[in-house]
Design a protein around this motif. Structure first.
Motif, PDB file in Angstrom:
ATOM      1  N   LEU A  36      -9.649   5.171   2.181  1.00 33.94           N
ATOM      2  CA  LEU A  36      -8.336   5.543   1.687  1.00 33.94           C
ATOM      3  C   LEU A  36      -8.273   5.559   0.175  1.00 33.94           C
ATOM      4  N   GLN A  37      -9.064   4.991  -0.568  1.00 37.19           N
ATOM      5  CA  GLN A  37      -9.112   4.936  -2.125  1.00 37.19           C
ATOM      6  C   GLN A  37      -9.734   6.294  -2.315  1.00 37.19           C
ATOM      7  N   THR A  38     -10.686   6.799  -1.637  1.00 36.20           N
ATOM      8  CA  THR A  38     -11.312   8.123  -2.106  1.00 36.20           C
ATOM      9  C   THR A  38      -9.850   9.160  -2.040  1.00 36.20           C
ATOM     10  N   ALA A  39      -9.486   8.868  -0.619  1.00 42.54           N
ATOM     11  CA  ALA A  39      -8.158   9.857  -0.604  1.00 42.54           C
ATOM     12  C   ALA A  39      -7.449   9.896  -1.446  1.00 42.54           C
ATOM     13  N   ALA A  40      -6.748   8.467  -1.988  1.00 42.91           N
ATOM     14  CA  ALA A  40      -5.782   8.600  -3.129  1.00 42.91           C
ATOM     15  C   ALA A  40      -6.242   8.960  -4.018  1.00 42.91           C
ATOM     16  N   ASP A  41      -7.501   8.885  -4.592  1.00 43.03           N
ATOM     17  CA  ASP A  41      -7.877   9.518  -5.672  1.00 43.03           C
ATOM     18  C   ASP A  41      -8.039  11.009  -5.894  1.00 43.03           C
ATOM     19  N   ARG A  42      -8.229  11.586  -4.722  1.00 46.58           N
ATOM     20  CA  ARG A  42      -8.373  13.009  -4.732  1.00 46.58           C
ATOM     21  C   ARG A  42      -6.685  13.485  -4.700  1.00 46.58           C
ATOM     22  N   GLN A  43      -5.854  12.742  -4.261  1.00 44.14           N
ATOM     23  CA  GLN A  43      -4.548  13.159  -4.103  1.00 44.14           C
ATOM     24  C   GLN A  43      -4.039  13.265  -5.727  1.00 44.14           C
ATOM     25  N   GLU A  44      -4.254  12.049  -6.448  1.00 50.73           N
ATOM     26  CA  GLU A  44      -4.096  11.810  -7.932  1.00 50.73           C
ATOM     27  C   GLU A  44      -4.514  13.337  -8.667  1.00 50.73           C
ATOM     28  N   GLN A  45      -5.847  13.689  -8.276  1.00 52.23           N
ATOM     29  CA  GLN A  45      -6.294  14.747  -8.814  1.00 52.23           C
ATOM     30  C   GLN A  45      -5.941  16.107  -8.626  1.00 52.23           C
ATOM     31  N   ARG A  46      -5.080  16.321  -7.557  1.00 57.20           N
ATOM     32  CA  ARG A  46      -4.634  17.637  -7.216  1.00 57.20           C
ATOM     33  C   ARG A  46      -3.199  17.890  -7.696  1.00 57.20           C
ATOM     34  N   TRP A  47      -2.909  19.205  -7.869  1.00 56.43           N
ATOM     35  CA  TRP A  47      -1.608  19.679  -8.590  1.00 56.43           C
ATOM     36  C   TRP A  47      -0.656  19.730  -7.520  1.00 56.43           C
ATOM     37  N   LYS A  48      -1.049  20.113  -6.149  1.00 54.95           N
ATOM     38  CA  LYS A  48       0.085  20.788  -5.450  1.00 54.95           C
ATOM     39  C   LYS A  48       1.292  19.443  -5.099  1.00 54.95           C
TER      40      LYS A  48
END
Ligand SMILES: C/C(=C\Cc1cc(O)c2ccccc2c1O)CCC[C@H](C)CCC[C@H](C)CCCC(C)C
Ligand code: SAM
Length: 268
Positions: free
Chosen positions: A118-130
């Motif tokens: 889940l932390q990996t997913a949340a980090d990816r969400q942070e890094q994306r602009w959409k």
């Protein structure tokens, strides 16, 4: 010494050694046996592989897993404004695809019991602009006891998750329970093929490509689990029966990737 003793007696009983970090059991690496592994041991497995999970999926499938995940989400029929669930979301691949389908007026609940995934997913969400990705909520929870009321979702996806839960019947019943009548579950996983050629190719690829490459990351036993979990999974026909037994009115399993993968579409 007491800790090592406890570990040895545990290994004798459970065939899985939960060693204190940084210390190796005498006699080589622990064997992770699918048939006797508990939910906690599977949770720990997916937490261990979280840092390299996405990378290895891309490398080992030559990026094809993204195609299979797009098909899974498309077949869920998730649409603008829907409230949808991605179960066993891991690092979020399907949740991000669902997010684009439902848009900012919709809502994506992404559930996993591994905090590291889940932390990996949340980090990816942070890094994306959409902007749409703001509609995703990451929830630490158990697929076998979902924290949602009945008939709550317009669609449910589960990618490479059903094979990994310790109670597939209970998981299917929970998916049915939280779906609105007339809505779909789209369930992607490896295909337990009845074709000897396909099963042999899948087995050869895991033994000779997947596990050796994963070994380079110190994850031999974790990726060996893949093969045993597939051998103990259900065939397409058995998945259709499992869905119908849980109450789904329609259930159809489709092979993908030349039969290496499969996607069950079930309508409540
Ligand atoms: C996304 C994929 C697998 C996810 C996955 C599921 C699990 O249950 C695991 C359990 C333990 C460790 C890892 C996983 C895991 O990553 C499917 C693609 C990635 C696979 C690891 C690679 C599979 C290779 C195919 C058998 C052959 C592909 C042939 C061709 C290049 C398309
Ligand atoms: C192979 S990963 C799939 C991740 C993602 N859906 C994908 O397609 O890449 C399987 C995921 O299922 C999760 N999982 C297994 N059993 C679970 C359970 N009972 N409840 C919640 N998550 C579970 C693991 O933590 C792991 O993140």
């Amino acid at each position: 010494m007491g800790t090592v003793t406890a570990a040895i007696s545990v290994s004798a009983a459970a065939a899985v050694v939960s060693r204190p970090a940084g210390r190796r059991r005498r006699g080589g690496p622990a064997a992770f046996r699918c048939s006797s592994s508990t939910a906690g041991e599977r949770q720990a497995l997916f937490s261990r592989i979280a840092p390299v999970y996405d990378h290895l999926n891309d490398v080992l499938s030559l990026g094809q897993h993204r195609t299979w995940k797009r098909i899974c989400v498309s077949w869920s029929r998730a649409k603008k404004g829907d409230r949808v669930l991605d179960l066993c979301c891991g690092s979020g691949d399907l949740a991000f695809l669902l997010s684009q389908k439902v848009g900012l007026d919709g809502e994506v609940m992404a559930v996993d019991f591994s905090r590291q995934q889940l932390q990996t997913a949340a980090d990816r969400q942070e890094q994306r602009w959409k902007m749409c990705y703001k509609n995703i909520k990451w929830i630490e929870g158990d697929a076998l006891d979902l924290p949602f009321t009945d008939c709550y979702f317009d669609a449910v996806t589960i990618g490479y998750g059903l094979r990994n839960v310790v109670d597939k019947t209970k998981a299917m019943q929970e998916i049915f329970r939280v779906l609105k009548p007339g809505s779909r579950a789209s369930i992607l996983d490896f295909n337990k093929s009845s074709s000897l050629f396909t099963a042999s190719l899948q087995s050869w690829a895991i033994d000779n490509v997947v596990v050796p490459l994963a070994s380079g990351y110190g994850l031999t036993e974790e990726y060996k689990y893949l093969k045993s979990s597939i051998s103990q999974y259900l065939t397409g026909e058995e998945l259709e029966k499992l869905a119908k037994g849980a109450g789904f009115s329609v259930a159809k399993h489709y092979e993908l990737g030349g039969g290496l993968m499969g996607n069950l579409v079930a309508t409540r």
